[in-house]
Design an enzyme around this catalytic site. Structure first.
Site, PDB file in Angstrom:
ATOM      1  N   GLU A   7      34.490 -66.235 -48.267  1.00 28.58           N
ATOM      2  CA  GLU A   7      34.898 -66.226 -46.857  1.00 28.58           C
ATOM      3  C   GLU A   7      33.727 -66.431 -45.924  1.00 28.58           C
ATOM      4  O   GLU A   7      33.861 -67.014 -44.861  1.00 28.58           O
ATOM      5  CB  GLU A   7      35.604 -64.912 -46.519  1.00 28.58           C
ATOM      6  CG  GLU A   7      36.060 -64.823 -45.080  1.00 28.58           C
ATOM      7  CD  GLU A   7      37.078 -63.723 -44.824  1.00 28.58           C
ATOM      8  OE1 GLU A   7      37.113 -63.202 -43.700  1.00 28.58           O
ATOM      9  OE2 GLU A   7      37.837 -63.382 -45.751  1.00 28.58           O
ATOM     10  N   LYS A   8      32.550 -65.964 -46.346  1.00 32.30           N
ATOM     11  CA  LYS A   8      31.376 -66.080 -45.490  1.00 32.30           C
ATOM     12  C   LYS A   8      30.123 -66.179 -46.362  1.00 32.30           C
ATOM     13  O   LYS A   8      30.162 -65.844 -47.561  1.00 32.30           O
ATOM     14  CB  LYS A   8      31.283 -64.895 -44.525  1.00 32.30           C
ATOM     15  CG  LYS A   8      31.325 -63.540 -45.210  1.00 32.30           C
ATOM     16  CD  LYS A   8      31.238 -62.401 -44.212  1.00 32.30           C
ATOM     17  CE  LYS A   8      32.526 -62.142 -43.493  1.00 32.30           C
ATOM     18  NZ  LYS A   8      33.552 -61.494 -44.325  1.00 32.30           N
ATOM     19  N   ASP A 103      37.969 -62.517 -48.348  1.00 29.67           N
ATOM     20  CA  ASP A 103      37.985 -61.056 -48.271  1.00 29.67           C
ATOM     21  C   ASP A 103      39.329 -60.521 -48.772  1.00 29.67           C
ATOM     22  O   ASP A 103      40.353 -61.203 -48.669  1.00 29.67           O
ATOM     23  CB  ASP A 103      37.756 -60.603 -46.825  1.00 29.67           C
ATOM     24  CG  ASP A 103      36.284 -60.677 -46.429  1.00 29.67           C
ATOM     25  OD1 ASP A 103      35.443 -60.871 -47.312  1.00 29.67           O
ATOM     26  OD2 ASP A 103      35.990 -60.530 -45.227  1.00 29.67           O
ATOM     27  N   ASP A 105      42.031 -59.057 -48.011  1.00 32.80           N
ATOM     28  CA  ASP A 105      43.077 -58.635 -47.088  1.00 32.80           C
ATOM     29  C   ASP A 105      43.936 -59.835 -46.710  1.00 32.80           C
ATOM     30  O   ASP A 105      43.704 -60.953 -47.173  1.00 32.80           O
ATOM     31  CB  ASP A 105      42.485 -57.959 -45.845  1.00 32.80           C
ATOM     32  CG  ASP A 105      41.563 -58.882 -45.047  1.00 32.80           C
ATOM     33  OD1 ASP A 105      41.469 -60.079 -45.376  1.00 32.80           O
ATOM     34  OD2 ASP A 105      40.935 -58.397 -44.087  1.00 32.80           O
ATOM     35  N   TYR A 330      34.261 -52.791 -48.816  1.00 32.16           N
ATOM     36  CA  TYR A 330      34.877 -53.634 -47.793  1.00 32.16           C
ATOM     37  C   TYR A 330      35.483 -52.782 -46.675  1.00 32.16           C
ATOM     38  O   TYR A 330      36.326 -51.919 -46.919  1.00 32.16           O
ATOM     39  CB  TYR A 330      35.963 -54.498 -48.438  1.00 32.16           C
ATOM     40  CG  TYR A 330      36.672 -55.418 -47.473  1.00 32.16           C
ATOM     41  CD1 TYR A 330      35.997 -56.479 -46.891  1.00 32.16           C
ATOM     42  CD2 TYR A 330      38.001 -55.212 -47.129  1.00 32.16           C
ATOM     43  CE1 TYR A 330      36.631 -57.320 -45.999  1.00 32.16           C
ATOM     44  CE2 TYR A 330      38.648 -56.043 -46.237  1.00 32.16           C
ATOM     45  CZ  TYR A 330      37.955 -57.097 -45.671  1.00 32.16           C
ATOM     46  OH  TYR A 330      38.590 -57.925 -44.783  1.00 32.16           O
ATOM     47  N   ARG A 332      37.278 -53.589 -43.705  1.00 34.35           N
ATOM     48  CA  ARG A 332      38.499 -53.904 -42.937  1.00 34.35           C
ATOM     49  C   ARG A 332      39.746 -53.519 -43.736  1.00 34.35           C
ATOM     50  O   ARG A 332      40.692 -54.290 -43.847  1.00 34.35           O
ATOM     51  CB  ARG A 332      38.524 -55.393 -42.572  1.00 34.35           C
ATOM     52  CG  ARG A 332      37.437 -55.797 -41.593  1.00 34.35           C
ATOM     53  CD  ARG A 332      37.409 -57.301 -41.392  1.00 34.35           C
ATOM     54  NE  ARG A 332      36.381 -57.706 -40.457  1.00 34.35           N
ATOM     55  CZ  ARG A 332      36.584 -58.040 -39.180  1.00 34.35           C
ATOM     56  NH1 ARG A 332      37.824 -58.000 -38.708  1.00 34.35           N
ATOM     57  NH2 ARG A 332      35.600 -58.394 -38.403  1.00 34.35           N
TER      58      ARG A 332
END
Length: 649
Positions: A7-8, A103, A105, A330, A332
């Site tokens: 994701e990043k 991520d 989610d 993580y 979030r």
């Protein structure tokens, strides 16, 4: 070639660190020794197309062009990350196998899925995509995750749920923002009136709370305390509170508080120097298990209460602790449970904390990792688990004040899982004095258990109780049912009803997570009571922050209040747009989609009808209360805190 799409960049580098060496590091990707490649998105690199991308005529805001409902939804590259998208397109084309590493989610699932879909892969290639779930960026955790790849298709409902949310926000936000901004312009308002399916009901909560406060009229009410001694010759042993009978109800309010002073004064006179008979004793031993580990919202609430940190700041700090320092999992997360597999790392984590020089070392030394709390429950785990410390030592890591405070909150909430229950004896004594019923309660602690990690002074605790109109804690002597005691005197206590309190960072987040309290429909309230909230753990901080940036909310000390613009907007909007009922129901449906209990069309079709009706009704709304100039929020504590975090990171 295997292609890992993170994701990043920080997640991509963590994955590469667990894969074969040597490696070639490039700005956009990392080449591995075996020919595989790790690349990444930079957050969202695709966005929903703007109305003018569908039709150039829609660039101009006009009521007659609303509602705008795309027949074929489009995504477009975000300009600042277009070069990364170009690299990913080339790598995806070359790859024999793709590993999705967004991520863990709903948003992370969609973020990479939409990039893959944008490149229009073959059905075969798409069907073979694997899912890599990483919630801890430290090397041992990443290596464990790499051995547990799952079919990406298993997470398709999560992606569809996120896609529905994204499109719903576009439909609702674009159309209603345009409609109500155009109406506001007719009265001379010079800025955008932003309307959103979550931000507007949240603003509505604040506006209605301030209205309740401004309209509140305080009223006196009266209580009677009986001062009880074991005999007429002894000193007072405890106090008991008068419980008004049914005959007194005409003189009480809906909460049973006595409003007529003469009635309370009469009771005081009648009970003075009278026998007091114990009519009933109820004594039970109670156990209270440790609170669950944090999800993001509960962590934000706790940090707001203890350190006056706003939600956005807590999220920024958590991201630094997760990505830069690798000290927490993580952040979030909306889950407060842990997988049983995590117990294998528990001893290592606790030992690391016990050997640190932080204040958590002694609590860690007292933790018993053979004790398994209710937090470990595989049935409660979805794509992610609660936020907990990692096995990485915090020693020699230069944490700023905000990072240290948040880290220690997370650590404490994890350590209490390895402490026994808090045990106390709860005793309730009922007395009969001069024909009136009185009650006294006491709590005797038998085992502090996990509460040793939450020290509090009796002075502070009793002061808090007094401020909230509660009785101070007291101890009771040994008593038996039928025992005859003596009431030395009665005491009249006059109190006044208090208005509701303005929202703070902590209570506003609490309102978002416990939104069922503000929902009118009984059926929706029942559904939401234990499950959904307003927004998600990952988005709540941004939503609150947006309302400040739009000039709809302002801070007055710790209090969060609505500006004149915010009040005028809520007053002008139809009631359904300002209540949490509708958007809470949407969140419930989105969750149902992610759990395969609903589908995309069952959510989007009714939404389109609602948006059309609300746009048509916009022209009937009055914006006479709007000021001519938009409110500009002052630079305050939150801005200072944000700079401090950036500087430290």
């Amino acid at each position: 070639m295997k292609l890992y799409i993170a994701e990043k960049p920080s997640l991509g580098r963590a994955i590469a660190a667990a894969l074969p060496k040597p490696q070639k590091n490039h700005k956009t990707h990392i080449e591995l020794a075996n020919g595989d490649v790790v690349s990444w998105c930079i957050g969202h690199i695709l966005a929903q197309a703007d109305p003018e991308d569908y039709d150039a005529e829609l660039k101009k805001w006009r009521m007659e062009s609303l509602p705008i409902v795309p027949q074929q939804w489009q995504l477009k590259p975000i300009a600042r990350t277009r070069s990364q998208l170009t690299v990913l397109r080339k790598l995806v084309k070359q790859a024999d196998e793709i590993i999705h590493a967004g991520d863990p989610d709903r948003e992370g699932q969609l973020l990479v899925d939409e990039v893959i879909d944008y490149f229009k892969l073959s059905k075969t290639k798409k069907a073979n995509i694997k899912r890599l779930l990483i919630s801890d960026l430290n090397l041992p955790a990443v290596k464990r995750a790499l051995t547990s790849l799952k079919p990406n298709s298993d997470f398709m409902p999560l992606s569809i749920s996120a896609l529905a949310r994204s499109r719903a926000d576009w439909l609702y936000g674009i159309n209603l923002t345009r409609a109500y901004t155009l109406q506001g312009q007719k009265t001379g308002y010079n800025s955008v009136l932003s309307v959103g399916r979550v931000q507007t009901p949240l603003l509505g909560l604040v506006v209605r709370r301030e209205q309740e406060i401004s309209e509140f009229v305080s009223k006196p009410f009266f209580q009677v305390q009986a001062h009880i001694a074991l005999s007429s010759k002894d000193a007072v042993a405890f106090t008991a509170k008068w419980q008004p009978s049914e005959n007194c109800q005409p003189y009480c309010d809906e909460e049973g508080r006595v409003l007529v002073k003469a009635l309370a004064e009469n009771v005081v006179k009648r009970i003075a120097n009278q026998p007091a008979t114990i009519s009933n004793i109820d004594s039970n031993e109670k156990q209270q298990a440790a609170p669950l580990p944090f999800n993001l919202s509960q962590l934000q609430i706790s940090a707001a209460k203890q350190f006056s940190m706003n939600a956005k700041l807590v999220l920024d700090v958590c991201q630094a602790l997760y990505e830069r320092h690798k000290l927490i999992t993580y952040p979030r997360s909306d889950c407060r449970y842990l997988p049983k597999e995590q117990l294998k790392q528990a001893s290592g984590i606790v030992n690391t904390l016990a050997n640190s020089s932080l204040p958590c070392n002694k609590p860690a030394q007292g933790a018993n990792t053979s004790f398994v709390s209710k937090a470990w429950n595989d049935k409660k785990i979805t794509a992610h688990h609660a936020i907990i410390p990692t096995e990485k030592s915090p020693e020699n890591i230069n944490l700023n004040t905000f990072e240290k405070n948040v880290y220690l909150l997370i650590v404490r909430q994890y350590l209490v899982q390895f402490y026994p229950a808090y045990i106390f004896q709860q005793t309730k004594v009922e007395l009969l004095i001069a024909g009136g019923n009185f009650m006294s309660q006491a709590k005797t602690e038998k085992q502090l258990g996990w509460q040793v990690l939450f020290p509090k002074s009796n002075k502070t605790n009793n002061q808090s109780k007094l401020e909230h109109g509660q009785e101070q804690e007291q101890t009771l002597p040994p008593l038996t049912k039928g025992q005859l005691l003596h009431c030395q005197q009665g005491e009249l206590i006059e109190k006044h009803t208090s208005p509701p309190q303005s929202f703070t960072d902590a209570t506003l987040l609490g309102a978002m997570t416990g939104i069922s309290r503000y929902v009118n429909d009984a059926a929706i309230k029942k559904v939401l009571k234990e499950t959904d909230g307003l927004g998600t753990d990952a988005t709540r901080a941004g939503i609150i922050d947006l309302l400040f940036k739009r000039g709809f909310l302002q801070r007055q000390g710790k209090a969060i209040t609505a500006t004149k613009v915010g009040v005028a907007l809520i007053t002008a909007l139809p009631t359904m747009a300002t209540l949490p009922d509708m958007t809470a129901q949407w969140e419930a449906t989105l969750t149902a989609i992610s759990e395969k209990n609903a589908n995309y069309l069952s959510f989007m079709q009714p939404l389109t009808v609602i948006v059309n009706e609300m746009v048509q009704g916009a022209s009937q709304q009055s914006f006479s209360g709007l000021p001519k100039v938009a409110f500009k929020p002052k630079r305050g504590k939150r801005t200072f805190q944000k700079k401090a975090v950036k500087k430290a990171s």
